[in-house]
Scaffold this active site. Structure first.
Site, mmCIF file in Angstrom:
data_model
loop_
_atom_site.group_PDB
_atom_site.id
_atom_site.type_symbol
_atom_site.label_atom_id
_atom_site.label_comp_id
_atom_site.label_asym_id
_atom_site.label_seq_id
_atom_site.Cartn_x
_atom_site.Cartn_y
_atom_site.Cartn_z
ATOM 1 N N GLY A 281 38.121 47.765 28.617
ATOM 2 C CA GLY A 281 38.317 48.312 29.873
ATOM 3 C C GLY A 281 39.663 48.856 30.152
ATOM 4 O O GLY A 281 40.477 48.584 30.962
ATOM 5 N N SER B 121 41.333 51.914 32.845
ATOM 6 C CA SER B 121 42.072 52.227 34.034
ATOM 7 C C SER B 121 42.624 50.815 34.480
ATOM 8 O O SER B 121 42.597 49.953 33.540
ATOM 9 C CB SER B 121 40.927 52.585 35.196
ATOM 10 O OG SER B 121 40.211 51.326 35.676
ATOM 11 N N LEU C 279 44.514 47.423 35.185
ATOM 12 C CA LEU C 279 45.720 46.705 34.484
ATOM 13 C C LEU C 279 45.414 46.901 32.892
ATOM 14 O O LEU C 279 46.244 46.698 31.875
ATOM 15 C CB LEU C 279 44.777 45.217 34.506
ATOM 16 C CG LEU C 279 45.576 44.003 33.854
ATOM 17 C CD1 LEU C 279 47.222 43.934 33.912
ATOM 18 C CD2 LEU C 279 44.892 42.519 34.137
ATOM 19 N N GLY C 280 44.137 47.156 32.465
ATOM 20 C CA GLY C 280 43.879 47.398 30.888
ATOM 21 C C GLY C 280 44.738 48.493 30.389
ATOM 22 O O GLY C 280 45.032 48.576 29.504
ATOM 23 N N TYR D 45 30.883 37.824 41.015
ATOM 24 C CA TYR D 45 32.352 38.193 40.506
ATOM 25 C C TYR D 45 33.159 37.000 40.121
ATOM 26 O O TYR D 45 33.758 36.666 39.297
ATOM 27 C CB TYR D 45 33.014 39.232 41.180
ATOM 28 C CG TYR D 45 34.591 39.541 40.605
ATOM 29 C CD1 TYR D 45 34.778 40.370 39.703
ATOM 30 C CD2 TYR D 45 35.637 38.786 41.288
ATOM 31 C CE1 TYR D 45 36.041 40.629 39.163
ATOM 32 C CE2 TYR D 45 36.856 39.004 40.619
ATOM 33 C CZ TYR D 45 36.927 39.858 39.803
ATOM 34 O OH TYR D 45 38.543 40.121 39.331
HETATM 35 P P1 NDP Z 1 39.508 48.230 37.165
HETATM 36 O O1 NDP Z 1 38.199 48.505 37.851
HETATM 37 O O2 NDP Z 1 40.795 49.307 37.297
HETATM 38 O O3 NDP Z 1 39.610 48.236 35.613
HETATM 39 C C1 NDP Z 1 38.268 47.498 35.018
HETATM 40 C C2 NDP Z 1 37.650 48.327 33.549
HETATM 41 O O4 NDP Z 1 36.747 47.547 33.289
HETATM 42 C C3 NDP Z 1 37.680 49.784 33.748
HETATM 43 O O5 NDP Z 1 38.213 50.333 32.500
HETATM 44 C C4 NDP Z 1 36.179 49.966 33.701
HETATM 45 O O6 NDP Z 1 35.677 50.994 32.940
HETATM 46 C C5 NDP Z 1 36.056 48.640 32.823
HETATM 47 N N1 NDP Z 1 34.415 48.229 32.635
HETATM 48 C C6 NDP Z 1 33.630 48.133 33.910
HETATM 49 N N2 NDP Z 1 32.396 47.883 33.353
HETATM 50 C C7 NDP Z 1 32.385 47.932 32.023
HETATM 51 C C8 NDP Z 1 31.392 47.907 30.974
HETATM 52 N N3 NDP Z 1 30.199 47.760 31.345
HETATM 53 N N4 NDP Z 1 31.584 48.064 29.807
HETATM 54 C C9 NDP Z 1 33.024 48.282 29.345
HETATM 55 N N5 NDP Z 1 34.153 48.425 30.224
HETATM 56 C C10 NDP Z 1 33.872 48.364 31.461
HETATM 57 O O7 NDP Z 1 40.064 46.701 37.479
HETATM 58 P P2 NDP Z 1 41.332 46.017 37.169
HETATM 59 O O8 NDP Z 1 42.133 46.511 36.267
HETATM 60 O O9 NDP Z 1 41.680 45.438 38.482
HETATM 61 O O10 NDP Z 1 40.639 44.815 36.539
HETATM 62 C C11 NDP Z 1 41.083 44.368 35.081
HETATM 63 C C12 NDP Z 1 40.925 42.812 34.994
HETATM 64 O O11 NDP Z 1 41.852 42.116 35.662
HETATM 65 C C13 NDP Z 1 39.367 42.287 35.308
HETATM 66 O O12 NDP Z 1 39.152 41.331 34.462
HETATM 67 C C14 NDP Z 1 39.691 41.614 36.682
HETATM 68 O O13 NDP Z 1 38.931 40.519 36.998
HETATM 69 C C15 NDP Z 1 41.200 41.113 36.315
HETATM 70 N N6 NDP Z 1 41.948 40.785 37.666
HETATM 71 C C16 NDP Z 1 42.043 42.024 38.614
HETATM 72 C C17 NDP Z 1 42.866 41.450 39.787
HETATM 73 C C18 NDP Z 1 43.327 42.544 40.767
HETATM 74 O O14 NDP Z 1 43.654 42.187 41.791
HETATM 75 N N7 NDP Z 1 42.988 43.749 40.511
HETATM 76 C C19 NDP Z 1 43.468 40.413 39.847
HETATM 77 C C20 NDP Z 1 43.005 39.169 39.084
HETATM 78 C C21 NDP Z 1 42.045 39.625 37.916
HETATM 79 P P3 NDP Z 1 35.732 52.256 33.631
HETATM 80 O O15 NDP Z 1 36.851 52.859 33.740
HETATM 81 O O16 NDP Z 1 34.707 53.160 32.987
HETATM 82 O O17 NDP Z 1 35.247 52.227 35.245
HETATM 83 MG MG1 PMR Z 2 42.570 37.739 48.877
HETATM 84 C C1 PMR Z 2 47.443 33.818 49.920
HETATM 85 C C2 PMR Z 2 47.270 34.820 49.341
HETATM 86 C C3 PMR Z 2 46.135 35.535 48.810
HETATM 87 C C4 PMR Z 2 46.093 36.223 47.558
HETATM 88 C C5 PMR Z 2 46.966 35.711 46.417
HETATM 89 C C6 PMR Z 2 44.891 36.687 47.231
HETATM 90 C C7 PMR Z 2 44.463 37.576 46.248
HETATM 91 N N1 PMR Z 2 44.278 36.846 48.659
HETATM 92 C C8 PMR Z 2 44.953 36.213 49.390
HETATM 93 C C9 PMR Z 2 44.654 35.781 50.701
HETATM 94 C C10 PMR Z 2 43.686 36.233 51.515
HETATM 95 N N2 PMR Z 2 42.627 37.080 50.907
HETATM 96 C C11 PMR Z 2 43.514 35.864 52.944
HETATM 97 C C12 PMR Z 2 44.066 35.260 53.759
HETATM 98 C C13 PMR Z 2 42.254 36.758 53.098
HETATM 99 C C14 PMR Z 2 41.492 36.890 54.576
HETATM 100 C C15 PMR Z 2 41.982 37.830 55.148
HETATM 101 C C16 PMR Z 2 41.922 37.555 52.056
HETATM 102 C C17 PMR Z 2 40.747 38.421 51.811
HETATM 103 C C18 PMR Z 2 40.302 38.783 50.734
HETATM 104 C C19 PMR Z 2 39.175 39.690 50.524
HETATM 105 C C20 PMR Z 2 38.068 40.182 51.313
HETATM 106 N N3 PMR Z 2 41.187 38.790 49.380
HETATM 107 C C21 PMR Z 2 40.440 39.367 48.391
HETATM 108 C C22 PMR Z 2 39.057 40.058 49.099
HETATM 109 C C23 PMR Z 2 38.206 40.668 48.031
HETATM 110 O O1 PMR Z 2 37.388 41.140 48.156
HETATM 111 C C24 PMR Z 2 38.910 40.427 46.967
HETATM 112 C C25 PMR Z 2 38.145 39.595 45.961
HETATM 113 O O2 PMR Z 2 37.981 38.492 46.248
HETATM 114 O O3 PMR Z 2 37.743 40.062 44.827
HETATM 115 C C26 PMR Z 2 37.071 39.324 43.989
HETATM 116 C C27 PMR Z 2 40.427 39.464 47.150
HETATM 117 C C28 PMR Z 2 41.383 39.324 46.414
HETATM 118 N N4 PMR Z 2 42.504 38.351 47.021
HETATM 119 C C29 PMR Z 2 43.603 38.073 46.048
HETATM 120 C C30 PMR Z 2 42.914 38.838 44.955
HETATM 121 C C31 PMR Z 2 43.548 38.848 43.548
HETATM 122 C C32 PMR Z 2 41.843 39.309 45.113
HETATM 123 C C33 PMR Z 2 40.902 40.271 44.128
HETATM 124 C C34 PMR Z 2 40.872 40.186 42.995
HETATM 125 C C35 PMR Z 2 40.413 39.365 41.968
HETATM 126 O O4 PMR Z 2 40.164 38.082 41.925
HETATM 127 O O5 PMR Z 2 40.358 39.416 40.961
#
Ligand code: NDP
Ligand code: PMR
Ligand code: LMG
Length: 387
Positions: free
Chosen positions: A79, A82, A84-85, A262
């Site tokens: 991945g 786009s 992080l990757g 997820y």
């Molecule tokens: P993006 O959607 O930007 O990147 C995800 C990548 O995964 C894309 O390159 C996408 O490809 C690829 N992908 C999706 N489905 C497939 C598949 N079937 N086969 C191969 N590749 C696939 O998301 P992020 O960069 O945010 O996420 C990267 C990682 O970081 C994930 O593991 C996520 O859980 C983790 N993460 C992200 C956080 C965040 O806040 N964003 C927080 C914590 C963890 P394509 O470009 O073709 O869609």
């Molecule tokens: Mg969350 C207190 C800190 C905090 C952090 C570090 C995250 C990270 N979030 C926080 C708080 C809250 N979030 C609060 C207070 C709310 C309610 C308003 C909230 C809501 C929320 C939603 C609806 N947050 C989300 C969502 C998503 O759809 C995202 C998710 O769950 O993806 C699975 C998300 C996230 N919050 C984060 C992070 C890192 C995410 C997304 C990505 C992930 O886990 O990969």
């Protein structure tokens, strides 16, 4: 390292071939497509490899009269098209110490992303990988083997998040998509690459990294925002996550919840890292690690969320939770986990504090339950055809 960079400008640097693979270069010549030809070539061939023209194999070790330097490492990042990757791929490629294999499902998108990010020709190779198909995972491993490259680090980064889905979708093998891609596809990939490549690498620090997240850890505030992650007794997974006669959710619940699926998949990722550590670290010396890179609220991960969420989520994370991190900063963090000598400890879930300093974070009880990790491992092995 400076010496290596000087000897090997990234456009000329080579990907070292494994000794016993030298003969494979000829066989796979057709797989090497210079970037300029990539776009037309990639339309007709499903799984292929594109590398920029490279110099002589083995050139990354120093010449006779100079001191022996570390060869360029090879890292596979799933991945990398786009978010992080891509940011991590760029950060690693720019050091000149790493050749990045971008394992992506959309070849053209990956090629454009690499160019758009300013990655130098020759510093990366794009290889097709669709984690939603176990055949594609196996084909990727075959293609990687035929490329003759060694493997020194693997980053299981790709993920799909379907927050608004109320009905499941399925992978080619019939497993619910979020867990199928984020966990099962990576589980097979990690196992195959570990056994066939990573354990054969002579690189001094070999690492296998799987992305975790705060939202899979219920010992945090973010992990307590509903729907909460929870694998239960894994009965849905054991039933094959099919969704027709069984459940599409790991815990076996009847109703499907895309956001929970997820978060569940992220628990699987963190448990798998620890099980790999328990089973293989001592024997192989390979470092197994997971991480939460921060909330990268601007990535494609949220593409399926409602527009209002996508609009408000970044400022909410920036100004209210202060958990926001840019793609570039998160990319540097992941690059540290791949290559920083101070992050070489195995079995660790890394996080970063407000000053961007890394620390060993605590996983939730469920995400660190060894019994659950073992059970998950055994069921997953069956589902991907390893047992
Ligand atoms: P993006 O959607 O930007 O990147 C995800 C990548 O995964 C894309 O390159 C996408 O490809 C690829 N992908 C999706 N489905 C497939 C598949 N079937 N086969 C191969 N590749 C696939 O998301 P992020 O960069 O945010 O996420 C990267 C990682 O970081 C994930 O593991 C996520 O859980 C983790 N993460 C992200 C956080 C965040 O806040 N964003 C927080 C914590 C963890 P394509 O470009 O073709 O869609
Ligand atoms: Mg969350 C207190 C800190 C905090 C952090 C570090 C995250 C990270 N979030 C926080 C708080 C809250 N979030 C609060 C207070 C709310 C309610 C308003 C909230 C809501 C929320 C939603 C609806 N947050 C989300 C969502 C998503 O759809 C995202 C998710 O769950 O993806 C699975 C998300 C996230 N919050 C984060 C992070 C890192 C995410 C997304 C990505 C992930 O886990 O990969
Ligand atoms: C749910 O969506 C789905 O319904 C569910 O199916 C599942 O997918 C789940 O976990 C996934 O998501 C809920 C989601 C969508 O909304 C939220 O939960 C909120 C997301 C975070 C957005 C918070 C907005 C806060 C406003 C901040 C504005 C930015 C401030 C910038 C400051 C600038 C200063 C210079 O729903 C929405 O997206 C609708 C959001 C509507 C928000 C309306 C605004 C209300 C404001 C209330 C402030 C709340 C602050 C949060 C603090 C919470 C503390 C506990």
């Amino acid at each position: 390292m400076a010496l290596q960079a000087a000897l090997l400008p990234s456009t000329l640097s080579s990907v070292p071939k494994k000794g016993h693979r030298a003969a494979a270069v000829k066989d796979t010549a057709f797989l090497s497509v210079p970037h300029k030809k990539l776009q037309s070539a990639s339309l007709s061939v499903r799984a292929q490899v594109a590398t920029a023209p490279v110099a002589t194999p083995g050139a990354s070790t120093a010449t006779k009269d100079s001191k022996k330097t570390l060869r360029q490492g090879v890292v596979v990042i799933t991945g990398a098209s786009s978010g992080l990757g891509l940011a991590a791929a760029k950060a690693l490629a720019e050091t000149g110490k790493w050749h990045v294999v971008m394992a992506c499902r959309d070849f053209l998108k990956a090629a454009k992303a690499a160019k758009g990010a300013g990655m130098a020709d020759g510093s990366y190779t794009i290889m097709h990988l669709d984690l939603a198909s176990l055949d594609s995972v196996r084909q990727f491993v075959d293609n990687f083997s035929r490329s003759g490259m060694p493997l020194d680090s693997l980053v299981c980064n790709a993920a799909i998040y379907r927050p608004t889905a109320r009905t499941p979708t399925f992978t080619a093998d019939g497993y619910e998509m979020s867990v199928g891609v984020n966990h099962l596809g990576h589980f097979l990939l990690a196992r195959l690459l570990l056994h066939h490549h990573l354990n054969k690498s002579d690189y001094p620090s070999r690492r296998l990294i799987i992305l975790g997240s705060i939202t899979g850890n219920t010992n945090t505030l973010a992990g307590n925002i509903p729907p909460k992650a929870g694998l239960g007794d894994l009965r849905g997974l054991a039933g094959g996550l099919r969704g027709q006669n069984g459940s599409a959710m790991i815990d076996g619940s009847e109703s499907f919840d895309g956001a929970k699926a997820y978060k569940d998949s992220k628990i699987c990722n963190m448990l798998t890292m620890q099980e790999l550590h328990r089973r293989y670290h001592e024997e192989t010396g390979i470092t197994f690690a997971s991480l939460y890179p921060g909330c990268i609220a601007t990535t494609g991960l949220f593409r399926e969320h409602i527009p209002l969420f996508r609009l408000l989520f970044p400022p909410f994370q920036k100004f209210i939770t202060k958990g926001f991190v840019s793609e570039a900063e998160a990319g540097k963090r992941l690059a540290q986990v791949v290559s920083d000598p101070s992050l070489g400890k195995s079995g660790v879930y890394w996080s970063w504090n407000k000053d961007s300093a890394s620390f060993e974070n605590q996983l939730s009880q469920e995400a660190s339950d060894p019994e659950k990790a073992r059970k998950l491992w055994e069921i997953s092995e069956k589902l991907v055809g390893l047992a």
